[in-house]
Design a protein around this motif. Structure first.
Motif, PDB file in Angstrom:
ATOM      1  N   CYS A   1       0.914  -1.205   0.053  1.00  0.00           N
ATOM      2  CA  CYS A   1      -0.125  -0.071   0.065  1.00  0.00           C
ATOM      3  C   CYS A   1       0.982   1.350   0.141  1.00  0.00           C
ATOM      4  O   CYS A   1       1.684   1.444   0.900  1.00  0.00           O
ATOM      5  CB  CYS A   1      -0.952   0.002   1.249  1.00  0.00           C
ATOM      6  N   GLN A   2       0.757   1.691  -1.054  1.00  0.00           N
ATOM      7  CA  GLN A   2       1.504   3.069  -1.286  1.00  0.00           C
ATOM      8  C   GLN A   2       0.924   4.644  -0.865  1.00  0.00           C
ATOM      9  O   GLN A   2      -0.080   4.874  -1.497  1.00  0.00           O
ATOM     10  CB  GLN A   2       2.026   3.354  -2.644  1.00  0.00           C
ATOM     11  N   PHE A   3       1.398   4.841   0.305  1.00  0.00           N
ATOM     12  CA  PHE A   3       0.395   6.423   0.753  1.00  0.00           C
ATOM     13  C   PHE A   3      -1.059   6.200   0.619  1.00  0.00           C
ATOM     14  O   PHE A   3      -1.645   7.096   0.137  1.00  0.00           O
ATOM     15  CB  PHE A   3       1.161   7.435  -0.007  1.00  0.00           C
ATOM     16  N   GLY A   4      -1.240   5.187   1.259  1.00  0.00           N
ATOM     17  CA  GLY A   4      -2.976   5.065   1.249  1.00  0.00           C
ATOM     18  C   GLY A   4      -3.552   4.902   2.784  1.00  0.00           C
ATOM     19  O   GLY A   4      -4.605   5.225   2.955  1.00  0.00           O
ATOM     20  N   ALA A   5      -2.443   4.366   3.745  1.00  0.00           N
ATOM     21  CA  ALA A   5      -3.147   4.121   5.097  1.00  0.00           C
ATOM     22  C   ALA A   5      -3.579   5.469   5.580  1.00  0.00           C
ATOM     23  O   ALA A   5      -4.551   5.463   6.453  1.00  0.00           O
ATOM     24  CB  ALA A   5      -2.059   3.253   5.745  1.00  0.00           C
ATOM     25  N   MET A   6      -2.912   6.627   5.340  1.00  0.00           N
ATOM     26  CA  MET A   6      -3.501   7.883   5.992  1.00  0.00           C
ATOM     27  C   MET A   6      -4.900   8.280   5.531  1.00  0.00           C
ATOM     28  O   MET A   6      -5.619   8.921   6.245  1.00  0.00           O
ATOM     29  CB  MET A   6      -2.505   8.775   5.219  1.00  0.00           C
ATOM     30  N   PHE A   7      -5.593   7.612   4.654  1.00  0.00           N
ATOM     31  CA  PHE A   7      -6.850   7.636   4.066  1.00  0.00           C
ATOM     32  C   PHE A   7      -7.754   6.903   4.867  1.00  0.00           C
ATOM     33  O   PHE A   7      -8.837   7.051   4.445  1.00  0.00           O
ATOM     34  CB  PHE A   7      -7.075   7.782   2.649  1.00  0.00           C
ATOM     35  N   PHE A   8      -7.240   5.821   5.534  1.00  0.00           N
ATOM     36  CA  PHE A   8      -8.198   4.892   6.054  1.00  0.00           C
ATOM     37  C   PHE A   8      -9.413   5.277   7.265  1.00  0.00           C
ATOM     38  O   PHE A   8      -8.361   6.040   8.136  1.00  0.00           O
ATOM     39  CB  PHE A   8      -7.475   3.561   6.711  1.00  0.00           C
ATOM     40  N   PRO A   9     -10.433   5.458   7.235  1.00  0.00           N
ATOM     41  CA  PRO A   9     -11.262   5.879   8.362  1.00  0.00           C
ATOM     42  C   PRO A   9     -10.995   5.019   9.545  1.00  0.00           C
ATOM     43  O   PRO A   9     -11.210   5.936  10.541  1.00  0.00           O
ATOM     44  CB  PRO A   9     -12.554   5.707   7.821  1.00  0.00           C
ATOM     45  N   ASP A  10     -10.628   4.045   9.384  1.00  0.00           N
ATOM     46  CA  ASP A  10     -10.434   3.215  10.708  1.00  0.00           C
ATOM     47  C   ASP A  10      -9.140   2.462  10.341  1.00  0.00           C
ATOM     48  O   ASP A  10      -9.242   1.424   9.688  1.00  0.00           O
ATOM     49  CB  ASP A  10     -11.533   2.084  11.186  1.00  0.00           C
ATOM     50  N   ARG A  11      -7.975   2.880  10.717  1.00  0.00           N
ATOM     51  CA  ARG A  11      -6.914   2.112  10.329  1.00  0.00           C
ATOM     52  C   ARG A  11      -6.648   0.647  11.038  1.00  0.00           C
ATOM     53  O   ARG A  11      -6.193  -0.066  10.209  1.00  0.00           O
ATOM     54  CB  ARG A  11      -5.559   3.221  10.660  1.00  0.00           C
ATOM     55  N   ILE A  12      -7.002   0.455  12.224  1.00  0.00           N
ATOM     56  CA  ILE A  12      -6.759  -0.607  12.620  1.00  0.00           C
ATOM     57  C   ILE A  12      -7.770  -1.720  11.963  1.00  0.00           C
ATOM     58  O   ILE A  12      -7.436  -3.017  11.652  1.00  0.00           O
ATOM     59  CB  ILE A  12      -7.343  -0.684  14.347  1.00  0.00           C
ATOM     60  N   LYS A  13      -9.035  -1.375  11.206  1.00  0.00           N
ATOM     61  CA  LYS A  13      -9.895  -2.146  10.595  1.00  0.00           C
ATOM     62  C   LYS A  13      -9.055  -2.474   9.363  1.00  0.00           C
ATOM     63  O   LYS A  13      -9.311  -3.546   8.826  1.00  0.00           O
ATOM     64  CB  LYS A  13     -11.197  -1.581  10.616  1.00  0.00           C
ATOM     65  N   GLY A  14      -8.440  -1.454   8.702  1.00  0.00           N
ATOM     66  CA  GLY A  14      -7.945  -1.561   7.505  1.00  0.00           C
ATOM     67  C   GLY A  14      -6.805  -2.510   7.671  1.00  0.00           C
ATOM     68  O   GLY A  14      -6.623  -3.160   6.749  1.00  0.00           O
ATOM     69  N   TYR A  15      -5.921  -2.492   8.671  1.00  0.00           N
ATOM     70  CA  TYR A  15      -4.627  -3.300   8.808  1.00  0.00           C
ATOM     71  C   TYR A  15      -5.427  -4.825   9.152  1.00  0.00           C
ATOM     72  O   TYR A  15      -4.596  -5.699   8.629  1.00  0.00           O
ATOM     73  CB  TYR A  15      -3.912  -2.864  10.011  1.00  0.00           C
ATOM     74  N   SER A  16      -6.399  -4.932   9.610  1.00  0.00           N
ATOM     75  CA  SER A  16      -6.930  -6.019  10.251  1.00  0.00           C
ATOM     76  C   SER A  16      -7.261  -6.922   9.001  1.00  0.00           C
ATOM     77  O   SER A  16      -7.208  -7.886   8.678  1.00  0.00           O
ATOM     78  CB  SER A  16      -8.124  -6.150  11.136  1.00  0.00           C
ATOM     79  N   GLU A  17      -7.986  -6.053   7.843  1.00  0.00           N
ATOM     80  CA  GLU A  17      -8.306  -6.668   6.567  1.00  0.00           C
ATOM     81  C   GLU A  17      -7.003  -6.977   5.993  1.00  0.00           C
ATOM     82  O   GLU A  17      -7.083  -8.389   5.218  1.00  0.00           O
ATOM     83  CB  GLU A  17      -9.236  -5.900   5.830  1.00  0.00           C
ATOM     84  N   ALA A  18      -6.032  -6.098   6.072  1.00  0.00           N
ATOM     85  CA  ALA A  18      -4.815  -6.688   5.156  1.00  0.00           C
ATOM     86  C   ALA A  18      -4.394  -8.017   5.678  1.00  0.00           C
ATOM     87  O   ALA A  18      -3.797  -8.862   4.997  1.00  0.00           O
ATOM     88  CB  ALA A  18      -3.813  -5.564   5.406  1.00  0.00           C
ATOM     89  N   ARG A  19      -4.110  -8.143   7.142  1.00  0.00           N
ATOM     90  CA  ARG A  19      -3.699  -9.231   7.937  1.00  0.00           C
ATOM     91  C   ARG A  19      -4.591 -10.592   7.438  1.00  0.00           C
ATOM     92  O   ARG A  19      -4.234 -11.547   7.270  1.00  0.00           O
ATOM     93  CB  ARG A  19      -3.559  -8.969   9.418  1.00  0.00           C
ATOM     94  N   ARG A  20      -5.939 -10.242   7.459  1.00  0.00           N
ATOM     95  CA  ARG A  20      -7.005 -11.447   7.208  1.00  0.00           C
ATOM     96  C   ARG A  20      -6.620 -12.148   5.834  1.00  0.00           C
ATOM     97  O   ARG A  20      -6.538 -13.184   5.480  1.00  0.00           O
ATOM     98  CB  ARG A  20      -8.308 -10.808   7.002  1.00  0.00           C
ATOM     99  N   VAL A  21      -6.343 -11.233   4.623  1.00  0.00           N
ATOM    100  CA  VAL A  21      -6.102 -11.930   3.409  1.00  0.00           C
ATOM    101  C   VAL A  21      -4.687 -12.031   3.186  1.00  0.00           C
ATOM    102  O   VAL A  21      -4.442 -12.766   2.039  1.00  0.00           O
ATOM    103  CB  VAL A  21      -6.561 -10.760   2.400  1.00  0.00           C
ATOM    104  N   LEU A  22      -3.809 -12.040   4.040  1.00  0.00           N
ATOM    105  CA  LEU A  22      -2.535 -12.327   3.772  1.00  0.00           C
ATOM    106  C   LEU A  22      -2.279 -14.059   4.482  1.00  0.00           C
ATOM    107  O   LEU A  22      -2.959 -14.376   5.554  1.00  0.00           O
ATOM    108  CB  LEU A  22      -1.233 -11.633   4.926  1.00  0.00           C
TER     109      LEU A  22
END
Length: 271
Positions: free
Chosen positions: A114-135
């Motif tokens: 993810c290139q310079f996208g995490a700053m836009f996540f409304p809920d970063r922990i949820k976004g990170y959790s989704e990344a972990r789920r699909v890994l």
């Protein structure tokens, strides 16, 4: 600072201006960096979140010809622009997707980038959790975020100029969102809360080139959601505000081709 809905409005002519000016000026060196880090792990399947106009996707497609790359973004107009660079590439799939609700099965990818996208996540922990789920277990999440705006020369001059042009209500998009998530401790805590381990955070600086102060001013004022904020204020006009930024950049860096510092954090975490 929290991202607003307008911060995600990469629509109209913004994708083309962003692609033409912003990508070579600030995104290209970090795209090469992120792609090199991904290549070192030789992934079979790689998911790119917030692919934008394809700065990283283009490098990945070249560097990892045997990897299947799934490139996603929340904004279809950005993906449409990205596709113009990568026609004929058979190892890329394109899909509109929300990083907070990824339409992929568990353990589907070796790397999420993810290139310079995490700053836009409304809920970063949820976004990170989704990344972990699909890994897959042991898979790696590679991403970057901008350091504070004061460490990024062109953006900082632009923001200071906005305070002068609109003293009562300056547009704050760049400070609020792209440069609003730069605390390594907070990033580490968010990733840990999402279940990641072996978290590495590295500060990486590059030089940012622009053909002229005008090009840099257009990139920041018209190639990002700053455009909508400036236009909503009415007067001075978008063109007048852009010109003020160009003049400030010329005063600081000179006329003709200019160069300034850019700085970001590059993060690696293991699922």
């Amino acid at each position: 600072m929290t991202a607003s809905a307008s911060d995600k409005a990469f629509t109209g002519s913004i994708p083309q201006t962003y692609d033409r000016l912003m990508v070579p000026m600030i995104f290209a060196p970090y795209a090469r960096d992120l792609a090199a880090r991904a290549k070192a792990h030789q992934p079979r399947d790689l998911l790119e979140i917030a692919a934008g106009t394809g700065a990283v996707t283009t490098v990945l497609a070249s560097e990892l010809p045997d990897t299947h790359i799934t490139a996603t973004d929340l904004n279809e107009p950005m993906l449409a622009q990205a596709k113009t660079h990568l026609t004929g590439k058979t190892n890329i799939s394109w899909q509109q997707a929300d990083a907070l609700s990824l339409p992929f099965g568990d353990a589907s990818f070796d790397i999420v980038a993810c290139q310079f996208g995490a700053m836009f996540f409304p809920d970063r922990i949820k976004g990170y959790s989704e990344a972990r789920r699909v890994l897959r277990p042991g898979g790696r999440f590679l991403f970057n975020v901008w350091d504070k705006i004061e460490e990024n020369d062109f953006a900082n001059v632009m923001q200071q100029t906005m305070h002068q042009v609109f003293p009562s209500n300056p547009p704050q998009f760049m400070a609020r969102t792209p440069h609003g998530y730069h605390d390594p401790a907070r990033i580490r805590d968010d990733l840990t809360a999402a279940g990641f381990r072996d978290i590495g955070i590295e500060m990486v600086a590059h030089r940012s080139p622009a053909a002229s102060p005008q090009d840099s001013a257009i990139a920041y004022c018209q190639g990002t959601p700053m455009r909508g904020e400036i236009e909503a204020l009415g007067e001075p006009s978008l063109e007048a505000a852009t010109q003020r930024v160009a003049e400030a950049l010329a005063h600081r860096f000179g006329n003709g081709p200019i160069e300034g510092k850019i700085q970001a954090l590059v993060i690696s975490a293991v699922a």
